[in-house]
Design a protein around this motif. Structure first.
Motif, PDB file in Angstrom:
ATOM      1  N   ARG A 142       0.798  -1.227   0.000  1.00 52.23           N
ATOM      2  CA  ARG A 142       0.000   0.000   0.000  1.00 52.23           C
ATOM      3  C   ARG A 142       0.832   1.278   0.000  1.00 52.23           C
ATOM      4  O   ARG A 142       0.409   2.290  -0.540  1.00 52.23           O
ATOM      5  N   PHE A 143       2.028   1.262   0.589  1.00 47.98           N
ATOM      6  CA  PHE A 143       2.853   2.470   0.615  1.00 47.98           C
ATOM      7  C   PHE A 143       3.573   2.710  -0.712  1.00 47.98           C
ATOM      8  O   PHE A 143       4.137   3.770  -0.932  1.00 47.98           O
ATOM      9  N   PHE A 144       3.547   1.713  -1.584  1.00 47.64           N
ATOM     10  CA  PHE A 144       4.223   1.839  -2.875  1.00 47.64           C
ATOM     11  C   PHE A 144       3.240   2.057  -4.021  1.00 47.64           C
ATOM     12  O   PHE A 144       3.640   2.155  -5.170  1.00 47.64           O
ATOM     13  N   ILE A 145       1.945   2.126  -3.713  1.00 47.03           N
ATOM     14  CA  ILE A 145       0.918   2.354  -4.732  1.00 47.03           C
ATOM     15  C   ILE A 145       0.942   3.832  -5.108  1.00 47.03           C
ATOM     16  O   ILE A 145       0.862   4.696  -4.220  1.00 47.03           O
ATOM     17  N   PRO A 146       1.055   4.138  -6.395  1.00 46.84           N
ATOM     18  CA  PRO A 146       1.044   5.550  -6.809  1.00 46.84           C
ATOM     19  C   PRO A 146      -0.247   6.234  -6.356  1.00 46.84           C
ATOM     20  O   PRO A 146      -1.316   5.619  -6.315  1.00 46.84           O
ATOM     21  N   THR A 147      -0.145   7.501  -6.014  1.00 50.60           N
ATOM     22  CA  THR A 147      -1.276   8.271  -5.498  1.00 50.60           C
ATOM     23  C   THR A 147      -2.475   8.212  -6.434  1.00 50.60           C
ATOM     24  O   THR A 147      -3.617   8.107  -5.975  1.00 50.60           O
ATOM     25  N   ALA A 148      -2.231   8.230  -7.728  1.00 50.12           N
ATOM     26  CA  ALA A 148      -3.324   8.215  -8.710  1.00 50.12           C
ATOM     27  C   ALA A 148      -4.125   6.919  -8.655  1.00 50.12           C
ATOM     28  O   ALA A 148      -5.312   6.897  -8.980  1.00 50.12           O
ATOM     29  N   GLN A 149      -3.524   5.829  -8.193  1.00 54.21           N
ATOM     30  CA  GLN A 149      -4.197   4.527  -8.161  1.00 54.21           C
ATOM     31  C   GLN A 149      -4.713   4.147  -6.775  1.00 54.21           C
ATOM     32  O   GLN A 149      -5.369   3.136  -6.605  1.00 54.21           O
ATOM     33  N   GLN A 150      -4.411   4.952  -5.775  1.00 53.13           N
ATOM     34  CA  GLN A 150      -4.792   4.592  -4.409  1.00 53.13           C
ATOM     35  C   GLN A 150      -6.299   4.455  -4.225  1.00 53.13           C
ATOM     36  O   GLN A 150      -6.751   3.559  -3.520  1.00 53.13           O
ATOM     37  N   GLU A 151      -7.088   5.330  -4.827  1.00 51.00           N
ATOM     38  CA  GLU A 151      -8.544   5.236  -4.683  1.00 51.00           C
ATOM     39  C   GLU A 151      -9.074   3.911  -5.231  1.00 51.00           C
ATOM     40  O   GLU A 151      -9.966   3.304  -4.658  1.00 51.00           O
ATOM     41  N   GLU A 152      -8.494   3.480  -6.349  1.00 47.80           N
ATOM     42  CA  GLU A 152      -8.895   2.199  -6.945  1.00 47.80           C
ATOM     43  C   GLU A 152      -8.595   1.043  -6.004  1.00 47.80           C
ATOM     44  O   GLU A 152      -9.415   0.145  -5.810  1.00 47.80           O
ATOM     45  N   TYR A 153      -7.414   1.061  -5.356  1.00 52.34           N
ATOM     46  CA  TYR A 153      -7.047   0.002  -4.415  1.00 52.34           C
ATOM     47  C   TYR A 153      -7.874   0.074  -3.137  1.00 52.34           C
ATOM     48  O   TYR A 153      -8.237  -0.950  -2.568  1.00 52.34           O
ATOM     49  N   LYS A 154      -8.188   1.272  -2.680  1.00 51.27           N
ATOM     50  CA  LYS A 154      -9.043   1.425  -1.490  1.00 51.27           C
ATOM     51  C   LYS A 154     -10.419   0.826  -1.749  1.00 51.27           C
ATOM     52  O   LYS A 154     -10.977   0.121  -0.913  1.00 51.27           O
ATOM     53  N   LYS A 155     -10.941   1.113  -2.938  1.00 52.51           N
ATOM     54  CA  LYS A 155     -12.253   0.580  -3.305  1.00 52.51           C
ATOM     55  C   LYS A 155     -12.221  -0.947  -3.349  1.00 52.51           C
ATOM     56  O   LYS A 155     -13.111  -1.616  -2.824  1.00 52.51           O
ATOM     57  N   ARG A 156     -11.170  -1.489  -3.959  1.00 47.69           N
ATOM     58  CA  ARG A 156     -11.050  -2.950  -4.040  1.00 47.69           C
ATOM     59  C   ARG A 156     -10.917  -3.565  -2.646  1.00 47.69           C
ATOM     60  O   ARG A 156     -11.519  -4.596  -2.356  1.00 47.69           O
ATOM     61  N   ALA A 157     -10.161  -2.931  -1.775  1.00 47.31           N
ATOM     62  CA  ALA A 157      -9.982  -3.454  -0.412  1.00 47.31           C
ATOM     63  C   ALA A 157     -11.311  -3.508   0.329  1.00 47.31           C
ATOM     64  O   ALA A 157     -11.580  -4.443   1.077  1.00 47.31           O
ATOM     65  N   LYS A 158     -12.184  -2.523   0.106  1.00 47.82           N
ATOM     66  CA  LYS A 158     -13.495  -2.506   0.760  1.00 47.82           C
ATOM     67  C   LYS A 158     -14.398  -3.620   0.245  1.00 47.82           C
ATOM     68  O   LYS A 158     -15.286  -4.086   0.950  1.00 47.82           O
ATOM     69  N   GLU A 159     -14.178  -4.051  -1.007  1.00 45.28           N
ATOM     70  CA  GLU A 159     -14.995  -5.114  -1.595  1.00 45.28           C
ATOM     71  C   GLU A 159     -14.601  -6.494  -1.087  1.00 45.28           C
ATOM     72  O   GLU A 159     -15.399  -7.425  -1.133  1.00 45.28           O
ATOM     73  N   LEU A 160     -13.373  -6.633  -0.615  1.00 40.08           N
ATOM     74  CA  LEU A 160     -12.864  -7.932  -0.191  1.00 40.08           C
ATOM     75  C   LEU A 160     -13.361  -8.293   1.203  1.00 40.08           C
ATOM     76  O   LEU A 160     -13.384  -7.450   2.104  1.00 40.08           O
TER      77      LEU A 160
END
Length: 167
Positions: A142-160
């Motif tokens: 998570r600390f290496f995810i580019p800022t532009a993609q963080q929202e996409e990863y946050k959304k995916r994490a909430k779905e899991l």
């Protein structure tokens, strides 16, 4: 003659019907802590698998996290143990026995000490296992995810299921 043939038919049907399963056989399968809605609030996926080989029962407490070690269980009897069910030694509880008992009213619910587990299918258990693995990958990177993609990863994490990442 009619009565004799009727009695014979009843015996034949009884002999050919599937034998009743033991109470202990109801324990076999996958169980998740806390019920169906628990995955949206729990921080860990506490799933156990109970299996049977011959007359022996086994439990795998760490099914989701990859520890394939199974623990032998023993049958409990009301006359001897005051419970019907199964038991196994718990390393977390200084080798005291965890008692696994079936809910009196619901075959899809067991109790292990004071925790309730609900029956799930093997497919559901595998799905949770995949979700937990994906969540761990997101957490690790998570600390290496580019800022532009963080929202996409946050959304995916909430779905899991069972994924609680604090950004």
């Amino acid at each position: 003659m009619k009565y004799l043939s009727l009695i014979f038919t009843v015996f034949l049907i009884t002999a050919c019907s599937e034998p009743q399963r033991n109470n202990e056989d109801k324990f076999i399968g996958f169980w998740v802590e806390g019920g169906p809605d628990y995955k949206h609030t729990a921080s860990i996926a506490n799933i156990v698998e109970i299996s049977k080989q011959g007359d022996n029962y086994f439990i795998n407490e760490n099914y989701v996290y990859g520890n394939e070690q199974t623990i032998a269980m023993r049958k409990l009897t009301k006359s001897q143990d005051l419970f019907d069910g199964l038991a196994y030694p718990s390393k977390r509880m200084f080798d005291l026995e965890n008692k696994v008992t079936m809910d009196d009213d619901d075959d899809s619910k067991i109790g292990i000490f004071s925790t309730f587990f609900f029956r799930i299918s093997k497919e559901e258990a595998e799905h949770i296992k995949r979700d937990v693995k994906e969540c761990e990958e997101i957490e690790k990177n998570r600390f290496f995810i580019p800022t532009a993609q963080q929202e996409e990863y946050k959304k995916r994490a909430k779905e899991l299921a069972y994924c609680r990442i604090f950004w």
